[in-house]
Write a protein that holds these residues in place. Structure first.
Motif, PDB file in Angstrom:
ATOM      1  N   LYS A 132      38.914 -50.429  -1.804  1.00  0.00           N
ATOM      2  CA  LYS A 132      37.449 -50.425  -1.840  1.00  0.00           C
ATOM      3  C   LYS A 132      36.829 -50.823  -0.499  1.00  0.00           C
ATOM      4  O   LYS A 132      35.657 -51.219  -0.461  1.00  0.00           O
ATOM      5  N   GLN A 133      37.594 -50.718   0.560  1.00  0.00           N
ATOM      6  CA  GLN A 133      37.059 -51.014   1.880  1.00  0.00           C
ATOM      7  C   GLN A 133      36.214 -49.840   2.371  1.00  0.00           C
ATOM      8  O   GLN A 133      36.679 -48.698   2.406  1.00  0.00           O
ATOM      9  N   LEU A 134      34.984 -50.126   2.751  1.00  0.00           N
ATOM     10  CA  LEU A 134      34.074 -49.109   3.268  1.00  0.00           C
ATOM     11  C   LEU A 134      33.811 -49.401   4.742  1.00  0.00           C
ATOM     12  O   LEU A 134      33.498 -50.534   5.105  1.00  0.00           O
ATOM     13  N   LYS A 135      33.944 -48.387   5.573  1.00  0.00           N
ATOM     14  CA  LYS A 135      33.740 -48.552   7.014  1.00  0.00           C
ATOM     15  C   LYS A 135      32.734 -47.525   7.513  1.00  0.00           C
ATOM     16  O   LYS A 135      32.702 -46.390   7.038  1.00  0.00           O
ATOM     17  N   MET A 136      31.949 -47.944   8.511  1.00  0.00           N
ATOM     18  CA  MET A 136      30.977 -47.052   9.126  1.00  0.00           C
ATOM     19  C   MET A 136      31.141 -47.112  10.641  1.00  0.00           C
ATOM     20  O   MET A 136      31.298 -48.193  11.218  1.00  0.00           O
ATOM     21  N   TYR A 137      31.081 -45.925  11.276  1.00  0.00           N
ATOM     22  CA  TYR A 137      31.327 -45.811  12.708  1.00  0.00           C
ATOM     23  C   TYR A 137      30.165 -45.087  13.395  1.00  0.00           C
ATOM     24  O   TYR A 137      29.516 -44.224  12.798  1.00  0.00           O
ATOM     25  N   VAL A 138      29.938 -45.435  14.648  1.00  0.00           N
ATOM     26  CA  VAL A 138      29.060 -44.662  15.526  1.00  0.00           C
ATOM     27  C   VAL A 138      29.805 -44.425  16.832  1.00  0.00           C
ATOM     28  O   VAL A 138      30.359 -45.356  17.421  1.00  0.00           O
ATOM     29  N   ASP A 139      29.812 -43.173  17.259  1.00  0.00           N
ATOM     30  CA  ASP A 139      30.485 -42.785  18.497  1.00  0.00           C
ATOM     31  C   ASP A 139      31.908 -43.329  18.558  1.00  0.00           C
ATOM     32  O   ASP A 139      32.373 -43.835  19.582  1.00  0.00           O
ATOM     33  N   GLY A 140      32.605 -43.255  17.426  1.00  0.00           N
ATOM     34  CA  GLY A 140      34.009 -43.632  17.368  1.00  0.00           C
ATOM     35  C   GLY A 140      34.288 -45.105  17.216  1.00  0.00           C
ATOM     36  O   GLY A 140      35.450 -45.510  17.097  1.00  0.00           O
ATOM     37  N   GLU A 141      33.256 -45.950  17.217  1.00  0.00           N
ATOM     38  CA  GLU A 141      33.438 -47.391  17.132  1.00  0.00           C
ATOM     39  C   GLU A 141      33.002 -47.896  15.761  1.00  0.00           C
ATOM     40  O   GLU A 141      31.939 -47.542  15.262  1.00  0.00           O
ATOM     41  N   SER A 142      33.837 -48.752  15.155  1.00  0.00           N
ATOM     42  CA  SER A 142      33.499 -49.330  13.861  1.00  0.00           C
ATOM     43  C   SER A 142      32.353 -50.323  14.019  1.00  0.00           C
ATOM     44  O   SER A 142      32.393 -51.216  14.863  1.00  0.00           O
ATOM     45  N   LYS A 143      31.303 -50.157  13.195  1.00  0.00           N
ATOM     46  CA  LYS A 143      30.131 -51.026  13.275  1.00  0.00           C
ATOM     47  C   LYS A 143      29.877 -51.814  11.986  1.00  0.00           C
ATOM     48  O   LYS A 143      29.225 -52.845  12.013  1.00  0.00           O
ATOM     49  N   VAL A 144      30.359 -51.306  10.860  1.00  0.00           N
ATOM     50  CA  VAL A 144      30.165 -51.974   9.572  1.00  0.00           C
ATOM     51  C   VAL A 144      31.457 -51.870   8.783  1.00  0.00           C
ATOM     52  O   VAL A 144      32.100 -50.815   8.766  1.00  0.00           O
ATOM     53  N   GLU A 145      31.838 -52.958   8.126  1.00  0.00           N
ATOM     54  CA  GLU A 145      33.018 -52.943   7.267  1.00  0.00           C
ATOM     55  C   GLU A 145      32.820 -53.987   6.170  1.00  0.00           C
ATOM     56  O   GLU A 145      32.502 -55.139   6.449  1.00  0.00           O
ATOM     57  N   PHE A 146      32.972 -53.582   4.912  1.00  0.00           N
ATOM     58  CA  PHE A 146      32.848 -54.532   3.813  1.00  0.00           C
ATOM     59  C   PHE A 146      33.573 -53.979   2.592  1.00  0.00           C
ATOM     60  O   PHE A 146      33.948 -52.799   2.540  1.00  0.00           O
ATOM     61  N   THR A 147      33.795 -54.834   1.600  1.00  0.00           N
ATOM     62  CA  THR A 147      34.434 -54.436   0.348  1.00  0.00           C
ATOM     63  C   THR A 147      33.370 -53.959  -0.635  1.00  0.00           C
ATOM     64  O   THR A 147      32.497 -54.730  -1.041  1.00  0.00           O
ATOM     65  N   ASP A 148      33.446 -52.691  -0.999  1.00  0.00           N
ATOM     66  CA  ASP A 148      32.467 -52.079  -1.900  1.00  0.00           C
ATOM     67  C   ASP A 148      32.915 -52.323  -3.338  1.00  0.00           C
ATOM     68  O   ASP A 148      33.332 -51.405  -4.057  1.00  0.00           O
ATOM     69  N   GLN A 149      32.821 -53.572  -3.767  1.00  0.00           N
ATOM     70  CA  GLN A 149      33.384 -53.993  -5.044  1.00  0.00           C
ATOM     71  C   GLN A 149      32.766 -53.282  -6.227  1.00  0.00           C
ATOM     72  O   GLN A 149      33.424 -53.006  -7.230  1.00  0.00           O
ATOM     73  N   ASN A 150      31.477 -52.954  -6.119  1.00  0.00           N
ATOM     74  CA  ASN A 150      30.771 -52.352  -7.263  1.00  0.00           C
ATOM     75  C   ASN A 150      30.571 -50.849  -7.131  1.00  0.00           C
ATOM     76  O   ASN A 150      29.715 -50.263  -7.800  1.00  0.00           O
ATOM     77  N   ASP A 151      31.327 -50.216  -6.243  1.00  0.00           N
ATOM     78  CA  ASP A 151      31.321 -48.751  -6.109  1.00  0.00           C
ATOM     79  C   ASP A 151      29.951 -48.186  -5.755  1.00  0.00           C
ATOM     80  O   ASP A 151      29.578 -47.092  -6.197  1.00  0.00           O
ATOM     81  N   GLU A 152      29.196 -48.912  -4.941  1.00  0.00           N
ATOM     82  CA  GLU A 152      27.903 -48.395  -4.488  1.00  0.00           C
ATOM     83  C   GLU A 152      28.074 -47.185  -3.574  1.00  0.00           C
ATOM     84  O   GLU A 152      27.176 -46.364  -3.451  1.00  0.00           O
ATOM     85  N   GLY A 153      29.223 -47.092  -2.922  1.00  0.00           N
ATOM     86  CA  GLY A 153      29.504 -45.972  -2.034  1.00  0.00           C
ATOM     87  C   GLY A 153      30.272 -44.858  -2.704  1.00  0.00           C
ATOM     88  O   GLY A 153      30.988 -44.095  -2.040  1.00  0.00           O
ATOM     89  N   VAL A 154      30.129 -44.737  -4.012  1.00  0.00           N
ATOM     90  CA  VAL A 154      30.798 -43.677  -4.776  1.00  0.00           C
ATOM     91  C   VAL A 154      29.730 -42.868  -5.513  1.00  0.00           C
ATOM     92  O   VAL A 154      28.781 -43.436  -6.078  1.00  0.00           O
ATOM     93  N   ILE A 155      29.872 -41.555  -5.508  1.00  0.00           N
ATOM     94  CA  ILE A 155      28.919 -40.694  -6.213  1.00  0.00           C
ATOM     95  C   ILE A 155      28.892 -41.049  -7.697  1.00  0.00           C
ATOM     96  O   ILE A 155      29.932 -41.249  -8.328  1.00  0.00           O
ATOM     97  N   ASP A 156      27.671 -41.123  -8.275  1.00  0.00           N
ATOM     98  CA  ASP A 156      27.550 -41.522  -9.668  1.00  0.00           C
ATOM     99  C   ASP A 156      27.616 -40.312 -10.601  1.00  0.00           C
ATOM    100  O   ASP A 156      28.035 -39.211 -10.198  1.00  0.00           O
ATOM    101  N   GLU A 157      27.181 -40.525 -11.852  1.00  0.00           N
ATOM    102  CA  GLU A 157      27.343 -39.488 -12.876  1.00  0.00           C
ATOM    103  C   GLU A 157      26.529 -38.226 -12.603  1.00  0.00           C
ATOM    104  O   GLU A 157      26.816 -37.175 -13.182  1.00  0.00           O
ATOM    105  N   ASP A 158      25.539 -38.297 -11.711  1.00  0.00           N
ATOM    106  CA  ASP A 158      24.776 -37.091 -11.369  1.00  0.00           C
ATOM    107  C   ASP A 158      25.611 -36.116 -10.542  1.00  0.00           C
ATOM    108  O   ASP A 158      25.296 -34.918 -10.479  1.00  0.00           O
ATOM    109  N   GLY A 159      26.627 -36.636  -9.872  1.00  0.00           N
ATOM    110  CA  GLY A 159      27.563 -35.764  -9.169  1.00  0.00           C
ATOM    111  C   GLY A 159      27.030 -35.093  -7.921  1.00  0.00           C
ATOM    112  O   GLY A 159      27.480 -33.991  -7.584  1.00  0.00           O
TER     113      GLY A 159
END
Length: 470
Positions: free
Chosen positions: A155-182
């Motif tokens: 559940k590790q979520l990472k975000m990059y800009v210009d190849g460099e990691s800028k954000v990293e956190f554990t997405d415990q509640n699946d906020e970064g996952v598409i929901d039932e609307d698909g």
């Protein structure tokens, strides 16, 4: 029997493993995925236009891009793609926004039902309301190489800009996952807090059904010229994807205290309302001050009075809120209070300005029995000064009041002297003296019981009445 067991063994293996797949949208005069195996992107609201754009980041090369207006985004239909995007994925975008003056939505996983998701705020990447990155090289009207990846197992979520990691956190509640609307929305605002989208242009979108390693993200940025200006070499989309698993349910967001200690941050959302009617105030101004009343941040709320501000964890915060036609208000949150407010949001109220109505300056304090102002009076004094500054035609009358302790005549004289102290403060800040008149009433106009020790201090006050506004 043995042959049957072998068939079952190979069938199980075939269901548990499959080739890594990717889809690429090049925006070459259409919204089609280049292999034809994934559905075309859908237009949200009205269609943009395809045009040739110069890419200074790629040595001024020209290529076709899709230009979209504010809040006219794009949508990837994951159901039409047979559940191509699951809980492990990577999304790569090369795009630009024309405005970065406030929160700007990049990706929405919950089809506009949640304010959570991917934004750019003040040149920083963030996944609201969970993690805020350090300042990144993101500027208005400049193309940005933007990547987000999520590992379904960790559940590790990472975000990059210009190849460099800028954000990293554990997405415990699946906020970064598409929901039932698909569906997955790009550049399109949610329905919770509006006015958080920007116009812009996009040159390429790649969608992978696996986690691209950080070293490969860096390589992708370094080889932008090849991937954007030429056909990228990515694995083709498999024609027989694995059986679709149920999409995860939407869960309650974690609170700001669950942010990783690596880059602690939290975000305060709220609304500014009319104190009398409780209706939203259009485009209020919210100022963030330090304890010395020095302005640190300034932002404009939406037409619905909504605002959103990011802070580091562990700091006290001072606010000054103002709007046309209202008297400014000041608010102080301790670090603990700010953390609590960030979980559920907050409401600030402003008192509408009315001719001849008396407004009490509750926190103006004087030395006992004297006209000298105490330091804690500065907050309310500054509120009054801001009102006079922002309404240059306004004229006010100050009213001084005391309790009934002591000599009547001395109290009357003291109330007049205290009015003069407040006037002197305003004049020292540049307000013309002829705009300020004053009267002292001593103990003749109590607003609380003078016979009770706990209520008597309420009568020691300064009020003002607006005599003229425009």
């Amino acid at each position: 029997m043995n042959r049957l067991l072998w068939c079952l063994f190979f069938w199980v293996i075939s269901q548990g493993t499959y080739a890594q797949r990717a889809g690429v949208y090049q925006f070459e005069k259409n919204l089609e995925e280049e292999s034809g195996q994934l559905p075309p992107l859908k237009v949200l609201k009205e269609a943009g236009i395809f045009q040739e754009d110069v890419l200074p980041e790629l040595k001024n090369a020209k290529r076709s891009v899709y230009v979209f207006e504010k809040n006219y985004g794009l949508q990837f239909d994951n159901r039409a793609a047979n559940g191509f995007l699951r809980d492990s994925y990577t999304i790569e975008i090369y795009f630009k926004f024309s405005a970065l003056d406030s929160w700007k939505r990049v990706i929405d996983f919950k089809n506009r039902k949640s304010d959570n998701g991917c934004y750019i705020y003040d040149g920083k990447l963030n996944f609201y309301n969970f993690a805020l990155g350090t300042r990144a090289p993101v500027r208005a009207n400049e193309y940005t190489h933007y990547v987000i990846s999520r590992n379904g197992k960790t559940k590790q979520l990472k975000m990059y800009v210009d190849g460099e990691s800028k954000v990293e956190f554990t997405d415990q509640n699946d906020e970064g996952v598409i929901d039932e609307d698909g569906v997955l929305n790009f550049f399109h605002d949610d329905l919770i807090v509006k006015e958080e989208a920007s116009a812009g242009a996009v040159a390429i979108i790649k969608i992978f059904d696996y986690v691209v390693e950080p070293t490969e993200v860096k390589k992708s940025y370094l080889k932008l010229n090849e991937s954007v200006l030429k056909k990228p070499m990515v694995p083709p989309v498999a024609t027989s994807p694995p059986p679709a698993r149920p999409l995860p349910e939407t869960k309650t967001p974690t609170n700001a205290n669950d942010l990783p200690s690596k880059e602690p941050s939290l975000v305060l959302s709220g609304q500014v309302q009319n104190e009398t009617t409780r209706k939203p105030i259009k485009q209020p101004t919210v100022l963030v001050l330090n304890k010395y009343n020095t302005e640190k941040q300034r932002l404009k709320g939406t037409d619905d009075g909504l605002f959103k501000i990011a802070f580091e964890v562990g700091q006290d915060v001072y606010f000054m809120v103002e709007a046309d036609g209202f008297f400014p208000t000041s608010i102080h949150f301790t670090a603990k209070e700010l953390t609590e407010k960030s979980k559920n949001g907050t409401i600030f109220t402003l008192k509408p300005v009315t001719i001849s109505e008396s407004i009490v300056l509750k926190n103006i304090r004087f030395v006992q029995g004297k006209p000298e102002l105490l330091p804690e009076s500065e907050e309310d004094l500054n509120r009054l000064w801001m009102f006079m500054r922002d309404n240059p035609a306004a004229e006010i009358e100050l009213h001084g009041h005391t309790d009934n302790l002591g000599d009547f005549d001395l109290n009357l004289a003291l109330s007049r002297q205290r009015v003069e102290s407040v006037k002197a403060f305003l004049v020292s800040k540049g307000i013309a003296s002829q705009r300020i008149s004053g009267r002292g009433f001593g103990s003749t106009r109590p607003i609380a019981n003078n016979n009770r020790e706990e209520t008597r201090p309420l009568n020691r006050r300064v009020e003002f009445v607006i005599k003229k506004l425009k």
